[in-house]
Design an enzyme around this catalytic site. Sequence first.
Site, PDB file in Angstrom:
ATOM      1  N   TYR A  53       0.899  -1.263  -0.026  1.00 16.67           N
ATOM      2  CA  TYR A  53       0.244   0.021   0.135  1.00 16.67           C
ATOM      3  C   TYR A  53       0.944   1.231   0.054  1.00 16.67           C
ATOM      4  CZ  TYR A  53      -4.094  -2.673   1.272  1.00 16.67           C
ATOM      5  OH  TYR A  53      -5.271  -3.722   1.363  1.00 16.67           O
ATOM      6  N   SER A 233     -13.827  -4.130   1.236  1.00 17.62           N
ATOM      7  CA  SER A 233     -14.787  -3.877   0.193  1.00 17.62           C
ATOM      8  C   SER A 233     -16.425  -3.646   0.692  1.00 17.62           C
ATOM      9  CB  SER A 233     -14.416  -4.278  -1.052  1.00 17.62           C
ATOM     10  OG  SER A 233     -13.353  -3.807  -1.707  1.00 17.62           O
ATOM     11  N   PHE A 237     -16.103  -0.510  -3.395  1.00 16.71           N
ATOM     12  CA  PHE A 237     -15.601   0.794  -3.828  1.00 16.71           C
ATOM     13  C   PHE A 237     -16.252   1.922  -3.652  1.00 16.71           C
ATOM     14  CE2 PHE A 237     -11.332   0.039  -6.388  1.00 16.71           C
ATOM     15  CZ  PHE A 237     -10.839  -0.598  -5.361  1.00 16.71           C
ATOM     16  N   GLY A 238     -17.395   2.055  -2.815  1.00 15.25           N
ATOM     17  CA  GLY A 238     -18.230   3.092  -2.636  1.00 15.25           C
ATOM     18  C   GLY A 238     -19.189   3.278  -3.535  1.00 15.25           C
ATOM     19  N   THR A 241     -22.678   3.399  -1.820  1.00 19.65           N
ATOM     20  CA  THR A 241     -23.076   4.675  -1.283  1.00 19.65           C
ATOM     21  C   THR A 241     -24.227   5.251  -1.938  1.00 19.65           C
ATOM     22  OG1 THR A 241     -21.369   5.871  -2.186  1.00 19.65           O
ATOM     23  CG2 THR A 241     -20.721   4.994  -0.165  1.00 19.65           C
ATOM     24  N   GLY A 242     -24.337   4.772  -3.534  1.00 19.01           N
ATOM     25  CA  GLY A 242     -25.218   5.434  -4.298  1.00 19.01           C
ATOM     26  C   GLY A 242     -24.513   6.712  -5.076  1.00 19.01           C
ATOM     27  N   LYS A 243     -23.555   7.000  -4.633  1.00 19.31           N
ATOM     28  CA  LYS A 243     -22.852   8.341  -5.308  1.00 19.31           C
ATOM     29  C   LYS A 243     -22.339   8.080  -6.544  1.00 19.31           C
ATOM     30  CE  LYS A 243     -21.893   9.788  -0.462  1.00 19.31           C
ATOM     31  NZ  LYS A 243     -20.730  10.020   0.330  1.00 19.31           N
TER      32      LYS A 243
END
Length: 345
Positions: A53, A233, A237-238, A241-243
């Site tokens: 990372y 996860s 990967f987000g 969130t619906g964004k």
Amino acid sequence: MHYRQLGDSELRVSELCLGTMTFGEQNTLEDARAQLDYAFDAGINFVDAAEMYPVPTRAETQGRTESYVGEWLSQRPRDKVIVATKIAGPGRPIPWVRGGSLAINRANVRRAVEDSLRRLRTDYIDLYQIHWPDRYVPQFGASAYDPANERSSTPIAEQLAAFAEVIRDGKVRYFGLSNETAWGVAQWSRVAAQLGLPRPVSIQNAYSLVNRTFDSALAEASRREDVPLLAYSPLAFGLLTGKHLGGPPPGSRFARFESFGQRYRKPNVDEAVQAYVKLARAHGLSPASLALAFVRSRWFVASTILGATTLEQLEENVKSAGVVLDAAVLGEIDQIHARYPNPAP
């Protein structure tokens, strides 16, 4: 915050874990300090890192995540924080890690542990994980096993002996698996028992509303071998969130790194996400809270790994620890899952 035991170890980890793979790429040192402080003060005692990372991994930044965590850790009581990190395995082109020598053997384990200890500014690692198996397995979005892809690999007995050595030396307390299969969990446990060597105490695999592949064979292996899941996860990967439904938001991982997260660019992913977002809003929940509460509700999950690029995102995610889904909501989740089963394995 609730705390759960990892396998037969003495580690009691918070039900939420702070993931750090963005530290050093999307997050500055100041960002990292703020997130770590907030998480620790909220009762999170578990931090997860890796030698490769931040991601996407690059020669210029590799190891920076552990260094950021180490800078913060040096200012905290060491025995109050459970630190997990990972050794990279073969099969991925990372020539800047040990010159590309990535077999999970004695020499590489010892060197990788020493390098991580130095960056983390600590004398020991609580949980040391194999980032992905030394042998060939389908991973990171691939799901079909193909024997034509088999390659030479370090025997599990030899890998176990390497981990046993760093555990005896006091440099590592326990070891765990990651991106592993049900067969792998069973083999690691069987060989460890045969040789009287330390057993894995956890498995870190992807798990979310759009990836429930752990529910079958891996869930059985997890229970029978006492190797609980550290779910990464959980927000896909987000996406959950619906964004992202109108396209990747500026600054998001999808927007910044076009080739990143291919496992989530598959048929029915957007349709499933839309259905889960609609369900969350119908019950007065944020989509992120629904997704995280679902993962926490699974009996085989010991801790859910949160990864946030902003403190505001982390705050919302941590607050989801207070959300408990009732049987009716869980039933509606299963109905959506039946329509869109595992679109992002």
